[in-house]
Design a protein around this motif. Structure first.
Motif, PDB file in Angstrom:
ATOM      1  N   SER A  72       0.829  -1.211   0.000  1.00  0.00           N
ATOM      2  CA  SER A  72       0.000   0.000   0.000  1.00  0.00           C
ATOM      3  C   SER A  72       0.857   1.252   0.000  1.00  0.00           C
ATOM      4  O   SER A  72       0.531   2.230  -0.677  1.00  0.00           O
ATOM      5  N   VAL A  73       1.943   1.238   0.760  1.00  0.00           N
ATOM      6  CA  VAL A  73       2.854   2.390   0.760  1.00  0.00           C
ATOM      7  C   VAL A  73       3.493   2.547  -0.613  1.00  0.00           C
ATOM      8  O   VAL A  73       3.580   3.663  -1.145  1.00  0.00           O
ATOM      9  N   LEU A  74       3.919   1.433  -1.208  1.00  0.00           N
ATOM     10  CA  LEU A  74       4.512   1.509  -2.546  1.00  0.00           C
ATOM     11  C   LEU A  74       3.507   2.001  -3.582  1.00  0.00           C
ATOM     12  O   LEU A  74       3.884   2.682  -4.543  1.00  0.00           O
ATOM     13  N   SER A  75       2.232   1.664  -3.397  1.00  0.00           N
ATOM     14  CA  SER A  75       1.223   2.100  -4.364  1.00  0.00           C
ATOM     15  C   SER A  75       1.015   3.606  -4.332  1.00  0.00           C
ATOM     16  O   SER A  75       0.493   4.182  -5.286  1.00  0.00           O
ATOM     17  N   LEU A  76       1.403   4.247  -3.242  1.00  0.00           N
ATOM     18  CA  LEU A  76       1.317   5.714  -3.195  1.00  0.00           C
ATOM     19  C   LEU A  76       2.232   6.358  -4.231  1.00  0.00           C
ATOM     20  O   LEU A  76       1.979   7.469  -4.689  1.00  0.00           O
ATOM     21  N   PHE A  77       3.297   5.661  -4.584  1.00  0.00           N
ATOM     22  CA  PHE A  77       4.272   6.215  -5.515  1.00  0.00           C
ATOM     23  C   PHE A  77       4.005   5.829  -6.956  1.00  0.00           C
ATOM     24  O   PHE A  77       4.802   6.154  -7.832  1.00  0.00           O
ATOM     25  N   ALA A  78       2.914   5.129  -7.213  1.00  0.00           N
ATOM     26  CA  ALA A  78       2.541   4.748  -8.573  1.00  0.00           C
ATOM     27  C   ALA A  78       1.858   5.949  -9.228  1.00  0.00           C
ATOM     28  O   ALA A  78       0.654   6.131  -9.130  1.00  0.00           O
ATOM     29  N   LEU A  79       2.636   6.774  -9.868  1.00  0.00           N
ATOM     30  CA  LEU A  79       2.106   8.024 -10.420  1.00  0.00           C
ATOM     31  C   LEU A  79       1.107   7.797 -11.546  1.00  0.00           C
ATOM     32  O   LEU A  79       0.284   8.655 -11.823  1.00  0.00           O
ATOM     33  N   ALA A  80       1.186   6.643 -12.184  1.00  0.00           N
ATOM     34  CA  ALA A  80       0.242   6.366 -13.264  1.00  0.00           C
ATOM     35  C   ALA A  80      -1.186   6.267 -12.735  1.00  0.00           C
ATOM     36  O   ALA A  80      -2.138   6.479 -13.475  1.00  0.00           O
TER      37      ALA A  80
END
Length: 141
Positions: free
Chosen positions: A94-102
């Protein structure tokens, strides 16, 4: 001593999630031959194989989730640890998904933060001394 209320809630939620995981498992098992027929002769067998593998994956996840729910219900220490591990994996993803700019969208960001909060609260709850103590006692059926 009674079971902690939060553990009961987590066990019931595990069973509900396991039931929902059966839906895509059955859909992939039953629909893989239909999709294979739509794809045609060249990629049909591959599509059927992928559907069966996907269905097996969801079926295994449903079984693991249901067994973990039973372990939480019966206050098994392994179930508490496994739940912490799964919630930790969910927290990291979930934390990594915050950085998914797409996939950036204000509502999406809000719900990702809600998921992070839920994962963190479950981990925090399962690490509380009274909850750990409940899992250390003889199991209550």
């Amino acid at each position: 001593m009674q079971k902690p209320a939060g553990v009961v809630v987590l066990a019931i939620l595990s069973w509900i999630i396991a039931a929902f995981l059966l839906i895509p498992a059955l859909a992939l098992f039953l629909g893989s031959s239909f999709i294979a027929g739509m794809v045609g002769h060249q990629f049909g067998p591959l599509a059927a194989f992928v559907g069966v593998i996907g269905g097996a994956f969801f079926l295994v996840m449903a079984l693991v989730t249901a067994i973990t729910g039973w372990g939480l219900w019966t206050l098994q220490e392994w179930a508490r640890i496994l739940t912490i591990i799964f919630q930790g994996i969910g927290l990291v993803l979930s934390v990594l998904s915050l950085f998914a700019l797409a996939f950036f969208h204000p509502f999406g960001t809000f719900f990702r933060l809600v998921r992070i909060t839920i994962h963190g609260l479950i981990i925090w709850y399962l690490m509380q001394p009274e909850v750990v103590a409940a899992f250390k006692r003889p199991a209550v059926a």
